[in-house]
Design a protein around this motif. Structure first.
Motif, PDB file in Angstrom:
ATOM      1  N   GLY A   1       0.945  -1.133  -0.265  1.00 19.77           N
ATOM      2  CA  GLY A   1      -0.023  -0.122   0.165  1.00 19.77           C
ATOM      3  C   GLY A   1       0.625   1.269  -0.028  1.00 19.77           C
ATOM      4  O   GLY A   1       0.645   2.348  -0.527  1.00 19.77           O
ATOM      5  N   TYR A   2       1.897   1.218   0.732  1.00 17.92           N
ATOM      6  CA  TYR A   2       2.593   2.438   0.835  1.00 17.92           C
ATOM      7  C   TYR A   2       3.210   3.032  -0.562  1.00 17.92           C
ATOM      8  O   TYR A   2       3.345   4.293  -0.743  1.00 17.92           O
ATOM      9  N   GLU A   3       3.632   2.018  -1.417  1.00 21.39           N
ATOM     10  CA  GLU A   3       4.227   2.179  -2.550  1.00 21.39           C
ATOM     11  C   GLU A   3       3.181   2.675  -3.486  1.00 21.39           C
ATOM     12  O   GLU A   3       3.426   3.839  -4.245  1.00 21.39           O
ATOM     13  N   ARG A   4       1.925   2.353  -3.647  1.00 24.40           N
ATOM     14  CA  ARG A   4       0.726   2.854  -4.260  1.00 24.40           C
ATOM     15  C   ARG A   4       0.631   4.389  -3.780  1.00 24.40           C
ATOM     16  O   ARG A   4       0.045   5.184  -4.778  1.00 24.40           O
ATOM     17  N   ILE A   5       0.302   4.484  -2.549  1.00 27.75           N
ATOM     18  CA  ILE A   5       0.203   5.783  -2.134  1.00 27.75           C
ATOM     19  C   ILE A   5       1.438   6.804  -2.494  1.00 27.75           C
ATOM     20  O   ILE A   5       0.931   7.933  -3.093  1.00 27.75           O
ATOM     21  N   MET A   6       2.563   6.425  -2.467  1.00 28.34           N
ATOM     22  CA  MET A   6       3.681   7.270  -2.815  1.00 28.34           C
ATOM     23  C   MET A   6       3.586   7.548  -4.513  1.00 28.34           C
ATOM     24  O   MET A   6       3.854   8.738  -4.797  1.00 28.34           O
ATOM     25  N   LEU A   7       3.086   6.521  -5.076  1.00 24.50           N
ATOM     26  CA  LEU A   7       3.226   6.624  -6.429  1.00 24.50           C
ATOM     27  C   LEU A   7       2.061   7.715  -6.867  1.00 24.50           C
ATOM     28  O   LEU A   7       2.455   8.704  -7.727  1.00 24.50           O
ATOM     29  N   HIS A   8       0.941   7.897  -6.223  1.00 23.96           N
ATOM     30  CA  HIS A   8       0.109   9.089  -6.727  1.00 23.96           C
ATOM     31  C   HIS A   8       0.625  10.481  -6.289  1.00 23.96           C
ATOM     32  O   HIS A   8       0.342  11.533  -6.795  1.00 23.96           O
ATOM     33  N   GLN A   9       1.335  10.370  -4.997  1.00 27.69           N
ATOM     34  CA  GLN A   9       2.082  11.589  -4.491  1.00 27.69           C
ATOM     35  C   GLN A   9       3.001  12.055  -5.392  1.00 27.69           C
ATOM     36  O   GLN A   9       3.155  13.410  -5.760  1.00 27.69           O
ATOM     37  N   TYR A  10       3.671  11.089  -6.150  1.00 27.09           N
ATOM     38  CA  TYR A  10       4.847  11.433  -7.048  1.00 27.09           C
ATOM     39  C   TYR A  10       4.335  12.022  -8.311  1.00 27.09           C
ATOM     40  O   TYR A  10       4.782  12.702  -8.887  1.00 27.09           O
ATOM     41  N   GLN A  11       3.234  11.338  -8.613  1.00 33.35           N
ATOM     42  CA  GLN A  11       2.561  11.783  -9.991  1.00 33.35           C
ATOM     43  C   GLN A  11       2.092  13.309  -9.731  1.00 33.35           C
ATOM     44  O   GLN A  11       2.034  13.883 -10.566  1.00 33.35           O
ATOM     45  N   ALA A  12       1.473  13.434  -8.460  1.00 35.97           N
ATOM     46  CA  ALA A  12       1.055  14.687  -8.206  1.00 35.97           C
ATOM     47  C   ALA A  12       2.282  16.083  -8.259  1.00 35.97           C
ATOM     48  O   ALA A  12       2.060  16.917  -8.788  1.00 35.97           O
ATOM     49  N   LEU A  13       3.256  15.499  -7.812  1.00 31.30           N
ATOM     50  CA  LEU A  13       4.656  16.294  -7.740  1.00 31.30           C
ATOM     51  C   LEU A  13       4.996  16.705  -9.442  1.00 31.30           C
ATOM     52  O   LEU A  13       5.255  17.670  -9.802  1.00 31.30           O
ATOM     53  N   ASN A  14       5.026  15.614 -10.355  1.00 30.91           N
ATOM     54  CA  ASN A  14       5.108  15.617 -11.668  1.00 30.91           C
ATOM     55  C   ASN A  14       4.152  16.746 -12.389  1.00 30.91           C
ATOM     56  O   ASN A  14       4.520  17.601 -13.120  1.00 30.91           O
TER      57      ASN A  14
ATOM     58  N   PHE B   1       0.940   2.196   5.938  1.00 25.38           N
ATOM     59  CA  PHE B   1      -0.214   2.890   5.201  1.00 25.38           C
ATOM     60  C   PHE B   1      -0.406   4.381   5.836  1.00 25.38           C
ATOM     61  O   PHE B   1      -1.087   5.067   5.133  1.00 25.38           O
ATOM     62  N   LEU B   2       0.086   4.620   6.845  1.00 29.76           N
ATOM     63  CA  LEU B   2      -0.064   6.326   7.505  1.00 29.76           C
ATOM     64  C   LEU B   2       1.375   6.886   6.965  1.00 29.76           C
ATOM     65  O   LEU B   2       2.518   6.647   7.580  1.00 29.76           O
ATOM     66  N   ASN B   3       1.302   7.782   6.132  1.00 34.39           N
ATOM     67  CA  ASN B   3       2.467   8.392   5.562  1.00 34.39           C
ATOM     68  C   ASN B   3       2.330  10.032   5.558  1.00 34.39           C
ATOM     69  O   ASN B   3       1.650  10.723   4.826  1.00 34.39           O
TER      70      ASN B   3
END
Length: 452
Positions: free
Chosen positions: A124-137, A198-200
């Motif tokens: 889960g933490y990878e999927r959460i960070m994937l969307h976070q990094y896409q947001a930064l893109n 899962f809490l980031n």
């Protein structure tokens, strides 16, 4: 008998098609050259070679790695494309209502080979960070609304992962035994004060920052408060809460002011600098392999684990402003990874037990009628040993730690540096925010900035 053994092995290998990226070659060794390149002048060398694997068994993972490498190098457009492929792959897992033939094949192969035959679906933490990094893109490409869509998805996923984890706890308790307890205790010690994957706080902080930059202070306050609940000792988060509570005339203002001091508000000729600092790489998984014998047949069992961590990273020093600014940790990504492994351990042990039983049955069937070892049995035992590989796959170009800093300073141009990095020039404008993203990979630090 020997012929039937080899036919069985060939069929087993064929079940997963051509995608054997990590079944016999551990994943960390595959990605190591790409991590090394991120410390060089050619961070994207051979990126096409890596991206060519996106159609394979570990395709989701290679898409995440490719997107991260392009992002670190500053190519946000190509990074966005690779990340979208990973997002689509996660969605395909979610949407698949029936078990396909390919899944059945992967499942059968994982019983006879190892967990690396199972198509990779990140924690889960990878999927959460994937969307976070896409947001930064999106943000660094000038699309604030696109960035907000991604961080809202990131927040939603944190809630979904928390609910999923709570539902899984009963099965963890049902499978409790000495081996599980020992491994969970060890991993808990390595994770320190972080208790879940899962809490980031980093993701919540980025979400809050984007809401604030989009002039949505109430939403920003909610996400900053969530981040502060996870990382309560970060003074920048504390000041953000005091400042927003003061600006919005919230009832919490007096309490926050008493606990953390009053907020400093900017003057008319000042702008804001916000630093996001990412340091080093998450550690790679190691393996524990235990040989043992059942009725004279040799077996091995392999599980992934994390070795004790190196010394904690210190606060980064930001030079070139009015005074030295010290960035503080907002999240230890390595602790999230360790907790993800801890949470998956019961399921991994269940698969391991099934694999041991299946290989034991194959060993029994490969014996001759008089129960004497024959060539087929020897071949089967050799195959059992070499095929047992711990699943060491994980997103390895993620940072080990994320830090933040924030300050209001007079408008103008500044030459800033981070720790021992070369200086770069940034511009600060009145009543505007200059966001600086510093990514440290080995002996190289890259800076990206945007004025919002």
């Amino acid at each position: 008998m020997l012929k039937s053994v080899w036919v069985l092995l060939i069929l087993t290998m064929g079940l997963t098609g051509c995608a054997f990226n990590s079944v016999f070659v551990n994943y960390p060794s595959q990605i190591a050259p790409y991590r090394q390149q991120l410390s060089s002048d050619a961070p994207t060398a051979n990126i096409n070679e890596l991206a060519d694997n996106i159609s394979g068994n570990d395709g989701l993972l290679y898409a995440q790695e490719s997107g991260r490498i392009m992002q670190i190098s500053g190519d946000f457009t190509r990074s966005k494309t690779y990340y979208q492929q990973a997002i689509d792959a996660y969605q395909a897992f979610d949407d698949k209502a029936t078990v396909s033939a390919s899944q059945l094949g992967a499942g059968a192969s994982s019983i006879l080979l190892n967990d690396n035959a199972i198509p990779y679906r990140g924690p889960g933490y990878e999927r959460i960070m994937l969307h976070q990094y896409q947001a930064l893109n999106y943000l660094f490409s000038g699309d604030t609304q696109g960035a907000l869509v991604e961080v809202r998805r990131s927040n939603e996923l944190q809630s979904l992962e928390q609910a999923r984890y709570q539902q899984s706890q009963k099965s963890v308790q049902d499978m409790a035994n000495g081996t599980i307890d020992a491994q969970i205790t060890q991993l808990s010690q390595e994770a320190g004060t972080v208790t879940s994957s899962f809490l980031n706080a980093y993701s919540y902080y980025i979400t809050g920052l984007l809401h604030e930059l989009a002039n949505e202070p109430n939403d920003a306050f909610i996400d900053y408060r969530k981040a502060a609940q996870i990382t309560p000792n970060n003074t920048y988060l504390q000041q953000d809460l005091v400042r927003l509570a003061k600006q919005l005339a919230m009832p919490q203002y007096d309490e926050f002011k008493r606990r953390w001091g009053d907020a400093v508000l900017p003057t008319e000729d000042q702008g804001q600098v916000v630093f996001i600092v990412e340091r080093s790489f998450v550690p790679e998984k190691q393996s524990i392999t235990v040989p043992f014998s059942i009725d004279g047949n040799w077996q091995t069992a392999s599980l992934a684990t994390y070795q004790p961590q190196r010394q904690l990273l210190g606060e980064s020093k930001i030079l070139g402003l009015n005074q030295v600014l010290e960035a503080q940790s907002i999240a230890n990504i390595d602790a999230l990874a360790i907790n993800a492994l801890k949470e998956d351990l019961p399921a991994a042990l269940f698969r391991q037990a099934a694999r041991i039983y299946a290989k034991y049955q194959l060993n029994q069937s490969s014996r001759s009628n008089n129960n004497q070892m024959n060539v087929g049995a020897i071949a089967m035992q050799i195959f059992n040993v070499i095929s047992e590989q711990a699943d060491r796959r994980s997103w390895l170009t993620l940072p080990r730690q994320a830090q933040i800093a924030r300050e209001f300073i007079a408008a103008g141009d500044y030459n800033i540096g981070l720790n021992n990095s070369q200086n770069v020039q940034i511009t600060v404008k009145p009543n505007r925010t200059t966001l600086i993203w510093a990514i440290e990979t080995g002996n190289r630090t890259r800076f990206y900035s945007i004025i919002i």
